[in-house]
Design a protein around this motif. Structure first.
Motif, PDB file in Angstrom:
ATOM      1  N   LEU A  89       0.842  -1.182   0.000  1.00  0.00           N
ATOM      2  CA  LEU A  89       0.000   0.000   0.000  1.00  0.00           C
ATOM      3  C   LEU A  89       0.885   1.242   0.000  1.00  0.00           C
ATOM      4  O   LEU A  89       1.799   1.372   0.814  1.00  0.00           O
ATOM      5  CB  LEU A  89      -0.907   0.007   1.226  1.00  0.00           C
TER       6      LEU A  89
ATOM      7  N   MET B 110       0.574   5.407   0.124  1.00  0.00           N
ATOM      8  CA  MET B 110      -0.327   6.536   0.340  1.00  0.00           C
ATOM      9  C   MET B 110       0.378   7.584   1.196  1.00  0.00           C
ATOM     10  O   MET B 110       1.441   7.334   1.768  1.00  0.00           O
ATOM     11  CB  MET B 110      -1.634   6.076   0.991  1.00  0.00           C
TER      12      MET B 110
ATOM     13  N   ASN C 228     -10.484   7.529   1.253  1.00  0.00           N
ATOM     14  CA  ASN C 228      -9.327   7.736   0.383  1.00  0.00           C
ATOM     15  C   ASN C 228      -9.565   7.078  -0.977  1.00  0.00           C
ATOM     16  O   ASN C 228      -9.797   5.864  -1.051  1.00  0.00           O
ATOM     17  CB  ASN C 228      -8.074   7.127   1.012  1.00  0.00           C
TER      18      ASN C 228
ATOM     19  N   THR D 280      -8.788   4.985  -3.848  1.00  0.00           N
ATOM     20  CA  THR D 280      -7.781   3.915  -3.857  1.00  0.00           C
ATOM     21  C   THR D 280      -7.860   3.118  -5.139  1.00  0.00           C
ATOM     22  O   THR D 280      -8.952   2.739  -5.582  1.00  0.00           O
ATOM     23  CB  THR D 280      -7.982   2.983  -2.644  1.00  0.00           C
TER      24      THR D 280
ATOM     25  N   ALA E 270      -4.535   6.678  -3.067  1.00  0.00           N
ATOM     26  CA  ALA E 270      -3.749   5.561  -2.537  1.00  0.00           C
ATOM     27  C   ALA E 270      -3.644   4.485  -3.612  1.00  0.00           C
ATOM     28  O   ALA E 270      -4.564   4.315  -4.423  1.00  0.00           O
ATOM     29  CB  ALA E 270      -4.399   4.994  -1.282  1.00  0.00           C
ATOM     30  N   TYR E 271      -2.524   3.772  -3.612  1.00  0.00           N
ATOM     31  CA  TYR E 271      -2.286   2.725  -4.610  1.00  0.00           C
ATOM     32  C   TYR E 271      -1.916   1.437  -3.896  1.00  0.00           C
ATOM     33  O   TYR E 271      -1.017   1.418  -3.042  1.00  0.00           O
ATOM     34  CB  TYR E 271      -1.160   3.147  -5.545  1.00  0.00           C
TER      35      TYR E 271
ATOM     36  N   THR F   8     -10.163   2.758   2.621  1.00  0.00           N
ATOM     37  CA  THR F   8     -11.123   3.159   1.586  1.00  0.00           C
ATOM     38  C   THR F   8     -12.454   2.478   1.845  1.00  0.00           C
ATOM     39  O   THR F   8     -12.650   1.829   2.891  1.00  0.00           O
ATOM     40  CB  THR F   8     -10.571   2.808   0.191  1.00  0.00           C
TER      41      THR F   8
END
Length: 596
Positions: free
Chosen positions: A431, A433, A443, A445, A475-476, A520
């Motif tokens: 993750l 972010m 968030n 995502t 966020a990824y 999320t």
């Protein structure tokens, strides 16, 4: 919790699916007029709904990233030169070029163009795409002077093969040449090739790759080349090649029975002689060849997998073997040194694994212990080092090249967590972010997944995602689901055919964990995957539409039933996905286990 439907209901549902089978068969004619018209209409509808992306500022920024000349020119040593294939905005099809080791160390090396693919395409009025080459290793040890250049029309899987002279930098007039096909080719010596190609009926597998290996001598008709080896029509591909080891040459035959399986017997794809799947063994090559079933005591174990540690790859220098291990999807290098007694001595490993993606490759395994080491993270672009294995673990050596940052990573935090899948399996994910982001479920995502063909998703610098998503506060996440290779062959095999649902359950578990942790929530969670990951996205869209706010399903092969109709790309995926006619009572493993 969702449950699997009963056998009778599943059979009825499958029957209704198959009644529709063939309804859209015209889409399988990829270059057909109806299919192309349909694509144009869909594209027009998309642009009408979402607008032209070229009009947005983010489009130009992404384009500048993709066209950037700020790339590390990764070299391959051939003779006295470092060769590199380079593409940029001015050379979209690419330049195959070379320079000296001394020049490569400079900020701006002096490159000599060996082949200009754009110029070749313009001269021949064909949209050639470079597809690699097969180098001739000269028998007398002199610098290589010939290679077999592979070119494809527009980037298709099929290639044209032409003999190329590295000295004159030109194709050899009257030299070896193969017409367009999914060929496999290897040198035996300067005047003899091992070839697998399309020679008509019986020469190809159901997947459209070579089924035969023939020995083709210079100056003789290809169709008259004697047959040396033949696989089964149901294989994915068959090939032959010549390998060199410690001054000896060995000719090999290979059958790829699935898209992801190799016949490399010392890197175990399944349990063998009491050694577990994923083990790396060493044995004298003549001892191995001369015995049908070698004595297990004759093997030296160089790597034995554990529940969370797998072997991602390895490379050999002159006297060292460097293992690239994944410890819970984090990279760690281990070194072995070859001794005068003919055994491998443990030369140590890095103190701790790192959250990074890495590449390890020998510079010239015949003459030195130098190796290339390239590393990148989610927040740091690639850096290339020239290292010496003799210096041992942790010695990074000389930094040769590094890329500039493509997005502002200040304040970004990279963490790793695990979700519990439906069967209790722990599934890791990364993750990325902003540090200190609220855990209020709001968030935006983006969750990425693949889960197939033993491909491991390791940390990589996400330039486009960083510039367009992370900088904007998104966020990824990247899920390491079963079907991939993050924990070795067993992790991959745990999601094959009738067990395919495990990969989908894993991805669902990661998505639910992100929501449960407050990162999320479904309205703010988008998912993306392509190819095999596109099939994953299709299943997510069907099975859990309530869990995702957006689904990006890229280049998927959603209807695996085409494999039974002889469509090549479907046949290639059968080893991982199965076929509808083999589905058991629990539902269709291709389209995903049906749920209430």
């Amino acid at each position: 919790m969702a449950s699997t439907i009963g056998p009778e209901a599943s059979a009825a549902l499958q029957a209704r699916w198959m009644e529709k089978d063939g309804e859209h068969a015209w889409l399988e004619e990829v270059e057909g007029e109806s299919a192309l018209t349909w694509v144009k209409d869909i594209n027009a509808n998309c642009l009408s709904e979402l607008g032209d992306p070229a009009s947005k500022a983010s489009y130009q920024r992404v384009l500048s990233i993709l066209d950037s000349k700020e790339k590390i020119p990764h070299p391959r040593k051939i003779g006295e030169y470092y060769y590199n294939f380079w593409q940029d905005a001015e050379n979209p099809r690419g330049l195959w070029r070379r320079t000296t080791p001394e020049s490569y160390r400079q900020p701006e090396p002096e490159w000599e163009v060996v082949l200009d693919v754009d110029a070749l395409g313009a001269a021949e009025d064909i949209s050639w795409v470079y597809a690699g080459h097969t180098l001739l290793e000269e028998e007398d040890g002199s610098p290589p002077s010939r290679t077999l250049m592979k070119l494809s029309r527009g980037g298709s899987d099929a290639n044209v093969v032409r003999e190329f002279d590295l000295v004159t930098k030109a194709f050899v007039e009257g030299g070896f040449e193969l017409p367009e096909a999914k060929s496999r080719v290897s040198w035996v010596h300067r005047d003899l090739l091992l070839v697998g190609t399309d020679l008509g009926e019986g020469s190809l597998t159901d997947s459209g790759y070579p089924r035969q290996v023939r020995e083709w001598a210079r100056g003789t008709p290809l169709k008259e080349a004697p047959l040396m080896y033949e696989g089964e029509a149901t294989d994915v591909a068959v090939s032959g090649y010549l390998g060199f080891h410690a001054g000896h040459a060995f000719e090999w035959r290979r059958r790829s029975t699935t898209f992801y399986t190799s016949k490399m017997l010392l890197s175990l794809r399944s349990e063998w002689l009491g050694f577990p799947t994923g083990t790396l063994l060493s044995i004298g090559i003549t001892d191995f060849i001369d015995n049908d079933i070698p004595d297990p005591a004759a093997f030296q174990v160089l790597f034995k997998p554990s529940e969370r540690v797998s072997l991602q790859g390895y490379t050999a220098t002159k006297t060292y073997l460097i293992l690239q291990q994944l410890d819970t999807v984090k990279t760690r290098l281990r070194f072995w040194r070859y001794t005068e007694e003919g055994l491998w001595a443990d030369a140590g490993e890095e103190a701790a694994p790192s959250i990074c993606g890495a590449y390890v490759g020998a510079v010239d395994s015949d003459t030195s212990d130098e190796f290339w080491f390239r590393t990148e993270t989610f927040t740091e672009p690639s850096t290339l080092f020239l290292c010496d294995a003799a210096l041992g673990p942790g010695a990074r050596g000389e930094e040769l090249k590094s890329l500039p940052a493509q997005f502002d990573a200040a304040g970004l935090e990279v963490t790793q967590a695990e979700a519990t899948s439906a069967d209790g399996t722990q599934v890791p994910y990364f993750l990325v972010m902003k540090e200190g982001s609220p855990r209020d479920g709001k968030n935006p995502t983006l969750l990425f997944g693949y889960g197939g063909f033993e491909v491991s998703l390791t940390p990589a610098y996400p330039a486009v995602v960083g510039a367009t998503w992370l900088e904007e506060g998104g966020a990824y996440a990247m899920a390491n689901i079963r079907g991939g290779g993050e924990f070795g062959p067993a992790w991959h095999q745990a999601a094959l055919k009738e067990k395919r649902q495990a990969a989908y359950d894993d991805f669902i578990a990661v998505a639910e964990h992100l929501c449960a942790e407050g990162v999320t929530s479904p309205p703010h969670l988008g998912i993306r995957g392509g190819s095999n990951g596109g099939l994953l996205m299709g299943n997510m869209f069907v099975q859990r539409p309530d869990l995702f706010g957006a689904v990006v399903c890229a280049v998927p092969l959603l209807d695996m039933s085409v494999s039974e109709a002889g469509v090549e790309e479907g046949a290639r995926g059968v080893g991982a996905e199965g076929v509808p006619s083999e589905a058991g009572a629990e539902g269709d493993p291709i389209r995903g286990v049906q749920r209430e």
